[in-house]
Write a protein that holds these residues in place. Structure first.
Motif, PDB file in Angstrom:
ATOM      1  N   LEU A 191      -9.069 -17.693 -24.647  1.00 36.81           N
ATOM      2  CA  LEU A 191     -10.280 -16.656 -25.552  1.00 36.81           C
ATOM      3  C   LEU A 191      -9.106 -15.988 -26.727  1.00 36.81           C
ATOM      4  O   LEU A 191      -8.876 -15.452 -26.695  1.00 36.81           O
ATOM      5  N   PHE A 192      -9.002 -16.388 -27.943  1.00 34.99           N
ATOM      6  CA  PHE A 192      -8.460 -15.345 -28.942  1.00 34.99           C
ATOM      7  C   PHE A 192      -8.926 -14.664 -29.531  1.00 34.99           C
ATOM      8  O   PHE A 192     -10.036 -15.205 -30.278  1.00 34.99           O
ATOM      9  N   LEU A 193      -9.324 -13.903 -30.112  1.00 39.75           N
ATOM     10  CA  LEU A 193      -9.919 -12.504 -31.184  1.00 39.75           C
ATOM     11  C   LEU A 193      -8.723 -11.644 -31.433  1.00 39.75           C
ATOM     12  O   LEU A 193      -7.726 -11.521 -31.146  1.00 39.75           O
ATOM     13  N   THR A 221      -7.196 -10.672 -19.333  1.00 38.12           N
ATOM     14  CA  THR A 221      -6.056 -10.398 -20.530  1.00 38.12           C
ATOM     15  C   THR A 221      -5.148 -10.506 -20.527  1.00 38.12           C
ATOM     16  O   THR A 221      -4.648  -9.330 -19.880  1.00 38.12           O
ATOM     17  N   GLU A 222      -4.753 -11.070 -21.168  1.00 39.94           N
ATOM     18  CA  GLU A 222      -3.632 -12.339 -21.091  1.00 39.94           C
ATOM     19  C   GLU A 222      -2.930 -10.520 -21.759  1.00 39.94           C
ATOM     20  O   GLU A 222      -1.503 -11.142 -21.570  1.00 39.94           O
ATOM     21  N   LYS A 223      -3.029 -10.807 -23.465  1.00 39.22           N
ATOM     22  CA  LYS A 223      -2.037  -9.825 -24.034  1.00 39.22           C
ATOM     23  C   LYS A 223      -2.782  -9.370 -25.402  1.00 39.22           C
ATOM     24  O   LYS A 223      -3.535 -10.000 -25.235  1.00 39.22           O
ATOM     25  N   ASP A 230      -3.102  -6.996 -33.889  1.00 44.12           N
ATOM     26  CA  ASP A 230      -4.440  -7.426 -34.029  1.00 44.12           C
ATOM     27  C   ASP A 230      -5.447  -7.923 -33.568  1.00 44.12           C
ATOM     28  O   ASP A 230      -6.140  -8.412 -33.318  1.00 44.12           O
ATOM     29  N   ALA A 231      -4.809  -8.618 -32.376  1.00 45.67           N
ATOM     30  CA  ALA A 231      -5.301 -10.358 -32.186  1.00 45.67           C
ATOM     31  C   ALA A 231      -5.237  -9.832 -30.324  1.00 45.67           C
ATOM     32  O   ALA A 231      -4.364  -8.754 -29.716  1.00 45.67           O
ATOM     33  N   THR A 253     -18.557 -15.274 -22.887  1.00 45.06           N
ATOM     34  CA  THR A 253     -17.485 -13.265 -22.485  1.00 45.06           C
ATOM     35  C   THR A 253     -17.849 -13.744 -24.816  1.00 45.06           C
ATOM     36  O   THR A 253     -17.660 -12.680 -24.916  1.00 45.06           O
ATOM     37  N   ALA A 254     -17.198 -14.335 -25.542  1.00 48.96           N
ATOM     38  CA  ALA A 254     -17.187 -15.035 -26.424  1.00 48.96           C
ATOM     39  C   ALA A 254     -18.969 -13.723 -27.093  1.00 48.96           C
ATOM     40  O   ALA A 254     -18.863 -13.491 -28.369  1.00 48.96           O
TER      41      ALA A 254
END
Length: 105
Positions: A20-22, A61-63, A67-68, A88-89
Motif C-alpha cells: 500500500l502506497f500513500l 510500515t516499510e519506509k 511525502d510518501a 487499512t486504506a
C-alpha cells in the motif's frame, strides 16, 4: 521457532505480499506555502496515525520516502493480506477526513 521468526521473510524466500502506497496530494505546492519545520510537523501528524492503522491491521510500515509512505501486508501475517490492506486504506481515508476537518477549523 517463534511465531515472529516463522512469519519473517528470509533471504531468497518468495512470498505473495500486498503493498500500500500513500502520498500527500499536491505536496510540492503545499510545501511552497509553509516552512520546512511546519511541513515536517504536518507529515508526522499524518503518517504517525496512518502507521498505527497499518500495524493494527497486521501490516508493516516499510519506509517513508519524503511525502510518501509504503506499507506491506503479508510479511508478518500471510492470510487475507490483500483484504487487510484495503481495509487499512479505507480507515486511513476516514482518518484523513477527520484531519482535514481539524485543519479547516
Amino acid at each position: 521457532m517463534t511465531k515472529l521468526q516463522k512469519n519473517t521473510l528470509h533471504e531468497g524466500e518468495k512470498r505473495e505480499l500486498t503493498v500500500l502506497f500513500l502520498d500527500i496530494k499536491d505536496y510540492t505546492t503545499l510545501s511552497e506555502k509553509f516552512d520546512p519545520e511546519e511541513m515536517d510537523e504536518l507529515v508526522s501528524n499524518l503518517f504517525h496515525p496512518f502507521s498505527q492503522i497499518v500495524e493494527k491491521n497486521g501490516g508493516w510500515t516499510e519506509k517513508y520516502i519524503g511525502d510518501a509512505m509504503m506499507a506491506v501486508f503479508g510479511k508478518l501475517v500471510s492470510r487475507g493480506h490483500a483484504g487487510r490492506a484495503v481495509n487499512t486504506a479505507l480507515e486511513i481515508l476516514d482518518q484523513l477526513e477527520l484531519f482535514n476537518q481539524d485543519l479547516s477549523q
